[in-house]
Design a protein around this motif. Sequence first.
Motif, PDB file in Angstrom:
ATOM      1  N   UNK A  38       0.802  -1.221   0.000  1.00 33.92           N
ATOM      2  CA  UNK A  38       0.000   0.000   0.000  1.00 33.92           C
ATOM      3  C   UNK A  38       0.837   1.275   0.000  1.00 33.92           C
ATOM      4  N   UNK A  39       2.089   1.196   0.422  1.00 32.73           N
ATOM      5  CA  UNK A  39       2.968   2.374   0.400  1.00 32.73           C
ATOM      6  C   UNK A  39       2.541   3.496   1.320  1.00 32.73           C
ATOM      7  N   UNK A  40       2.033   3.164   2.489  1.00 30.26           N
ATOM      8  CA  UNK A  40       1.572   4.166   3.447  1.00 30.26           C
ATOM      9  C   UNK A  40       2.722   4.562   4.377  1.00 30.26           C
ATOM     10  N   UNK A  41       3.658   5.321   3.844  1.00 24.18           N
ATOM     11  CA  UNK A  41       4.826   5.713   4.622  1.00 24.18           C
ATOM     12  C   UNK A  41       4.435   6.642   5.767  1.00 24.18           C
ATOM     13  N   UNK A  42       5.174   6.563   6.858  1.00 29.21           N
ATOM     14  CA  UNK A  42       4.926   7.394   8.042  1.00 29.21           C
ATOM     15  C   UNK A  42       5.387   8.815   7.741  1.00 29.21           C
TER      16      UNK A  42
END
Length: 165
Positions: A128-132
Motif C-alpha cells: 500500500x505504500x503508506x509511509x509514516x
Amino acid sequence: DAVFSDQKVELNRPYYAAAVVRPTGAGDGKGEVTFYLKDISNDDEPMAVANVALGVTGGFANTLSLTIGGRSAKAQGGFDGQIDDVRLSEGTLTVGELLVNAESVSSRTLGFWRFDSDPGVLRDSSRHGLDVRPSAPSVRIEPRRAALADFCHVLLNSSEFLYVE
C-alpha cells in the motif's frame, strides 16, 4: 472508545503487544477486543491474553489520520519509549497470524512499519505504500531556552554536579 486490558507492563523491558478487534460477535452483536502481551526478554514467559467487551459496535467514522504512539490531534498522552515493527491487518487474526509468530506481509496486511534501515525507517513494507509522515512538534521552544534546558539536564545528570559546593 478507549478500551483497556488491565495487563501490567514493567519499565525497561521489551514487550510484544497486539490487539485483535472484533466489532461484532457471533449472534449476540457484541464485539470484543483480545489483547496479547508478551515479555520478549524472557522466553519462558507465556503470552498473556485478556478479552474485553467492546462498547461501540457500529457507526464507525473517522476523519483523523492513523497515529502511532499517540492520539491524533492530541499534544499530550503520547507514548514515551521505543516502538518497533507495527503491522495493521484487515480482518480478525488468529494467534498463529500475529506478528510475534508471522513476521511477514500477507494479503491482509494494510500497513507494516519496521522502523529499520531496510526498506527505510519510515517506509511501509506492505504493497500500500503508506509511509509514516512525522508530525511537527506541537510545542515550539525558542532555541536559547532549549539550549538552556539541555545544559541544565547535562548538569543534573553529571555526578560532579552533586559534589560541587
